[in-house]
Design a protein around this motif. Structure first.
Motif, PDB file in Angstrom:
ATOM      1  N   ARG A  89     -25.947   4.514   7.721  1.00 49.56           N
ATOM      2  CA  ARG A  89     -26.916   5.064   6.561  1.00 49.56           C
ATOM      3  C   ARG A  89     -28.340   4.515   6.528  1.00 49.56           C
ATOM      4  O   ARG A  89     -28.528   3.229   6.973  1.00 49.56           O
ATOM      5  CB  ARG A  89     -26.159   4.855   4.961  1.00 49.56           C
ATOM      6  N   SER A 128     -27.309   6.785  -2.319  1.00 50.45           N
ATOM      7  CA  SER A 128     -27.723   7.783  -3.693  1.00 50.45           C
ATOM      8  C   SER A 128     -27.822   6.781  -4.448  1.00 50.45           C
ATOM      9  O   SER A 128     -26.930   5.706  -4.861  1.00 50.45           O
ATOM     10  CB  SER A 128     -26.825   8.764  -3.720  1.00 50.45           C
ATOM     11  N   ARG A 133     -33.564   9.661  -6.446  1.00 49.42           N
ATOM     12  CA  ARG A 133     -32.287  10.348  -5.745  1.00 49.42           C
ATOM     13  C   ARG A 133     -31.666   9.391  -4.770  1.00 49.42           C
ATOM     14  O   ARG A 133     -30.413   9.253  -4.539  1.00 49.42           O
ATOM     15  CB  ARG A 133     -32.695  11.613  -5.123  1.00 49.42           C
ATOM     16  N   MET A 134     -32.419   8.553  -4.021  1.00 53.46           N
ATOM     17  CA  MET A 134     -31.795   7.646  -3.008  1.00 53.46           C
ATOM     18  C   MET A 134     -32.347   6.401  -2.913  1.00 53.46           C
ATOM     19  O   MET A 134     -33.546   6.423  -3.445  1.00 53.46           O
ATOM     20  CB  MET A 134     -32.161   8.389  -1.531  1.00 53.46           C
TER      21      MET A 134
END
Length: 237
Positions: free
Chosen positions: A183, A187, A225-226
Protein backbone atom coordinates in the motif's frame (compact mmCIF):
# COMPACT_ATOMS: atom_id res chain seq x y z
CA UNK A 1 36.19 -14.47 32.33
CA UNK A 2 32.45 -14.51 31.57
CA UNK A 3 31.49 -15.39 28.01
CA UNK A 4 30.59 -12.28 25.91
CA UNK A 5 26.89 -11.60 25.44
CA UNK A 6 27.22 -12.05 21.66
CA UNK A 7 28.36 -15.67 22.04
CA UNK A 8 25.67 -16.77 24.45
CA UNK A 9 22.40 -18.10 23.13
CA UNK A 10 19.19 -16.14 23.60
CA UNK A 11 16.05 -18.06 24.43
CA UNK A 12 12.79 -16.36 23.44
CA UNK A 13 9.65 -17.56 25.17
CA UNK A 14 6.17 -16.36 26.10
CA UNK A 15 5.09 -15.54 29.63
CA UNK A 16 1.73 -17.14 30.34
CA UNK A 17 1.18 -16.54 34.07
CA UNK A 18 1.99 -13.72 36.47
CA UNK A 19 3.76 -16.29 38.67
CA UNK A 20 6.49 -16.64 36.04
CA UNK A 21 9.76 -15.32 37.58
CA UNK A 22 10.39 -13.22 34.44
CA UNK A 23 7.04 -11.41 34.64
CA UNK A 24 8.06 -8.65 37.05
CA UNK A 25 11.50 -8.32 35.44
CA UNK A 26 9.93 -7.79 32.01
CA UNK A 27 7.62 -5.07 33.28
CA UNK A 28 10.46 -3.37 35.15
CA UNK A 29 12.63 -3.36 32.01
CA UNK A 30 9.91 -1.76 29.92
CA UNK A 31 9.12 0.74 32.66
CA UNK A 32 12.75 1.90 32.52
CA UNK A 33 12.61 2.36 28.74
CA UNK A 34 9.22 4.03 28.28
CA UNK A 35 7.62 7.13 29.71
CA UNK A 36 5.25 6.47 32.60
CA UNK A 37 2.25 7.66 30.56
CA UNK A 38 3.06 5.05 27.88
CA UNK A 39 3.18 2.09 30.28
CA UNK A 40 0.25 -0.08 31.28
CA UNK A 41 0.19 -0.69 35.05
CA UNK A 42 1.45 -4.12 36.06
CA UNK A 43 -2.03 -4.89 37.46
CA UNK A 44 -3.42 -4.70 33.92
CA UNK A 45 -0.85 -7.22 32.74
CA UNK A 46 -1.79 -9.56 35.57
CA UNK A 47 -5.45 -9.22 34.70
CA UNK A 48 -4.82 -10.01 31.03
CA UNK A 49 -2.98 -13.20 31.98
CA UNK A 50 -5.81 -14.20 34.34
CA UNK A 51 -8.27 -13.72 31.49
CA UNK A 52 -6.14 -15.94 29.30
CA UNK A 53 -5.92 -18.63 31.99
CA UNK A 54 -9.71 -18.49 32.34
CA UNK A 55 -10.12 -19.06 28.58
CA UNK A 56 -12.02 -15.76 28.34
CA UNK A 57 -10.33 -14.32 25.26
CA UNK A 58 -12.42 -14.26 22.09
CA UNK A 59 -11.02 -12.34 19.10
CA UNK A 60 -8.49 -10.26 21.09
CA UNK A 61 -5.19 -11.79 22.22
CA UNK A 62 -2.28 -10.26 24.15
CA UNK A 63 1.27 -11.61 24.20
CA UNK A 64 4.25 -10.93 26.46
CA UNK A 65 7.62 -12.32 25.36
CA UNK A 66 11.04 -12.32 26.96
CA UNK A 67 14.52 -13.14 25.69
CA UNK A 68 16.68 -14.76 28.35
CA UNK A 69 20.33 -15.65 28.79
CA UNK A 70 21.18 -17.94 31.68
CA UNK A 71 17.92 -16.96 33.37
CA UNK A 72 18.45 -13.20 32.98
CA UNK A 73 15.86 -11.18 31.03
CA UNK A 74 17.73 -9.44 28.21
CA UNK A 75 14.70 -8.21 26.22
CA UNK A 76 10.94 -7.95 26.54
CA UNK A 77 8.17 -7.36 24.00
CA UNK A 78 4.40 -7.26 24.04
CA UNK A 79 1.57 -6.78 21.59
CA UNK A 80 -2.10 -7.40 20.90
CA UNK A 81 -4.07 -9.03 18.10
CA UNK A 82 -7.43 -7.50 17.13
CA UNK A 83 -9.57 -10.09 15.41
CA UNK A 84 -12.28 -7.65 14.33
CA UNK A 85 -9.75 -5.99 11.98
CA UNK A 86 -7.36 -8.95 11.60
CA UNK A 87 -4.60 -6.54 12.62
CA UNK A 88 -1.90 -6.70 15.31
CA UNK A 89 -0.39 -3.94 17.43
CA UNK A 90 3.22 -3.93 18.57
CA UNK A 91 3.04 -2.58 22.10
CA UNK A 92 6.57 -2.48 23.52
CA UNK A 93 10.01 -3.80 22.63
CA UNK A 94 13.02 -3.16 24.88
CA UNK A 95 16.52 -4.67 24.96
CA UNK A 96 19.20 -4.22 27.62
CA UNK A 97 22.06 -1.98 26.40
CA UNK A 98 24.68 -4.74 26.25
CA UNK A 99 22.54 -6.81 23.84
CA UNK A 100 21.29 -4.08 21.49
CA UNK A 101 23.79 -4.64 18.68
CA UNK A 102 23.09 -8.36 18.24
CA UNK A 103 19.72 -8.35 16.49
CA UNK A 104 17.67 -9.23 19.56
CA UNK A 105 15.07 -6.52 18.93
CA UNK A 106 14.21 -7.69 15.40
CA UNK A 107 14.08 -11.28 16.63
CA UNK A 108 11.60 -10.28 19.32
CA UNK A 109 9.46 -8.50 16.73
CA UNK A 110 9.57 -11.57 14.46
CA UNK A 111 8.55 -13.80 17.38
CA UNK A 112 5.58 -11.53 18.11
CA UNK A 113 4.60 -11.60 14.44
CA UNK A 114 4.55 -15.42 14.41
CA UNK A 115 2.15 -15.40 17.34
CA UNK A 116 -0.06 -12.82 15.65
CA UNK A 117 -0.13 -14.97 12.53
CA UNK A 118 -1.30 -17.93 14.61
CA UNK A 119 -3.99 -15.72 16.14
CA UNK A 120 -5.19 -14.75 12.67
CA UNK A 121 -5.42 -18.37 11.56
CA UNK A 122 -7.28 -19.29 14.75
CA UNK A 123 -9.72 -16.38 14.80
CA UNK A 124 -10.17 -15.40 11.16
CA UNK A 125 -8.83 -18.48 9.37
CA UNK A 126 -6.94 -16.07 7.14
CA UNK A 127 -3.47 -14.52 6.86
CA UNK A 128 -2.70 -11.64 9.19
CA UNK A 129 -3.59 -8.42 7.34
CA UNK A 130 -1.36 -5.82 8.99
CA UNK A 131 0.84 -4.83 11.92
CA UNK A 132 0.72 -1.35 13.43
CA UNK A 133 2.91 0.34 15.99
CA UNK A 134 3.49 3.64 17.77
CA UNK A 135 6.94 5.19 18.11
CA UNK A 136 8.52 8.57 18.66
CA UNK A 137 9.33 10.48 15.51
CA UNK A 138 13.11 10.30 16.07
CA UNK A 139 13.12 6.55 16.67
CA UNK A 140 15.73 5.01 14.28
CA UNK A 141 13.67 1.82 14.08
CA UNK A 142 10.90 3.78 12.35
CA UNK A 143 13.34 4.85 9.65
CA UNK A 144 14.49 1.26 9.24
CA UNK A 145 10.91 0.07 8.74
CA UNK A 146 10.15 2.81 6.21
CA UNK A 147 13.41 2.33 4.28
CA UNK A 148 12.86 -1.41 4.08
CA UNK A 149 9.74 -0.67 2.05
CA UNK A 150 6.07 -1.32 2.49
CA UNK A 151 5.71 0.43 5.87
CA UNK A 152 3.73 3.65 6.15
CA UNK A 153 4.49 6.24 8.80
CA UNK A 154 0.99 7.66 8.63
CA UNK A 155 0.69 11.37 7.97
CA UNK A 156 -1.71 12.54 10.66
CA UNK A 157 -1.43 13.61 14.34
CA UNK A 158 -1.57 10.40 16.38
CA UNK A 159 -2.05 10.22 20.15
CA UNK A 160 -1.57 7.20 22.35
CA UNK A 161 -3.97 7.42 25.30
CA UNK A 162 -2.36 8.06 28.65
CA UNK A 163 -2.22 4.77 30.48
CA UNK A 164 -2.18 6.54 33.86
CA UNK A 165 -5.23 8.26 35.33
CA UNK A 166 -3.41 11.54 35.91
CA UNK A 167 -1.44 11.56 32.65
CA UNK A 168 -1.97 13.15 29.27
CA UNK A 169 -2.08 11.36 25.90
CA UNK A 170 1.33 11.02 24.25
CA UNK A 171 1.86 12.25 20.71
CA UNK A 172 3.67 9.61 18.67
CA UNK A 173 3.95 8.45 15.07
CA UNK A 174 1.68 5.58 14.09
CA UNK A 175 3.04 3.22 11.44
CA UNK A 176 1.11 0.68 9.38
CA UNK A 177 2.74 -2.41 7.87
CA UNK A 178 0.45 -4.15 5.35
CA UNK A 179 1.18 -7.84 5.00
CA UNK A 180 -1.23 -9.13 2.36
CA UNK A 181 -0.55 -6.45 -0.30
CA UNK A 182 1.59 -3.36 -0.71
CA UNK A 183 0.00 0.00 0.00
CA UNK A 184 1.01 3.59 -0.58
CA UNK A 185 -1.79 4.87 1.61
CA UNK A 186 -4.60 3.80 3.93
CA UNK A 187 -8.18 4.95 3.60
CA UNK A 188 -9.31 7.50 6.17
CA UNK A 189 -12.36 5.35 6.88
CA UNK A 190 -10.20 2.30 7.66
CA UNK A 191 -7.91 4.41 9.82
CA UNK A 192 -10.84 5.75 11.86
CA UNK A 193 -11.99 2.19 12.59
CA UNK A 194 -8.45 1.17 13.48
CA UNK A 195 -8.03 4.08 15.90
CA UNK A 196 -11.28 3.28 17.64
CA UNK A 197 -10.41 -0.42 17.97
CA UNK A 198 -6.97 0.39 19.35
CA UNK A 199 -8.26 2.79 21.99
CA UNK A 200 -11.39 0.83 22.86
CA UNK A 201 -10.21 -2.77 22.66
CA UNK A 202 -6.43 -2.81 23.04
CA UNK A 203 -6.10 0.06 25.54
CA UNK A 204 -9.51 -0.57 27.11
CA UNK A 205 -10.59 3.07 27.03
CA UNK A 206 -14.31 2.77 27.72
CA UNK A 207 -15.39 5.97 25.92
CA UNK A 208 -12.76 7.16 23.41
CA UNK A 209 -15.02 9.94 22.13
CA UNK A 210 -14.92 11.56 25.58
CA UNK A 211 -11.22 12.32 25.08
CA UNK A 212 -10.25 15.58 23.31
CA UNK A 213 -7.18 14.00 21.69
CA UNK A 214 -9.22 11.19 20.21
CA UNK A 215 -11.69 13.67 18.75
CA UNK A 216 -8.73 15.70 17.45
CA UNK A 217 -7.45 12.67 15.54
CA UNK A 218 -10.85 12.10 13.99
CA UNK A 219 -11.17 15.76 13.01
CA UNK A 220 -7.78 15.61 11.28
CA UNK A 221 -9.23 12.93 9.00
CA UNK A 222 -12.30 14.93 8.02
CA UNK A 223 -12.40 15.66 4.28
CA UNK A 224 -9.57 13.21 3.67
CA UNK A 225 -10.08 10.09 1.61
CA UNK A 226 -6.60 8.57 1.98
CA UNK A 227 -3.70 8.94 4.42
CA UNK A 228 -0.20 8.37 3.10
CA UNK A 229 3.45 8.54 4.12
CA UNK A 230 4.49 11.40 6.36
CA UNK A 231 7.79 13.20 5.80
CA UNK A 232 10.33 12.25 8.44
CA UNK A 233 12.92 14.73 9.74
CA UNK A 234 16.41 14.51 8.28
CA UNK A 235 18.83 12.18 10.01
CA UNK A 236 21.36 13.92 12.23
CA UNK A 237 25.00 13.46 11.25
Amino acid sequence: MPEPVARRRFRIREIRTADDPAFVAAHAMLRREFHRAEMLPVADWRNALRERAGNLWTDVAWHLLVAEQDGDVMAAASGSYLGNLNTAIIGYIAVVPEARSYGVGPRMRDALRRRFERDARRVRRAPLEAIVGEVREDNPWLRHLVRRGGVLALDFPYYQPSLRASGKPVQLVMYYQPLTRRRRSLSAAALRRLLYSMWRRAYRISRPLDHPEFRRMLRSLNDRRMVGQRPLPATRR
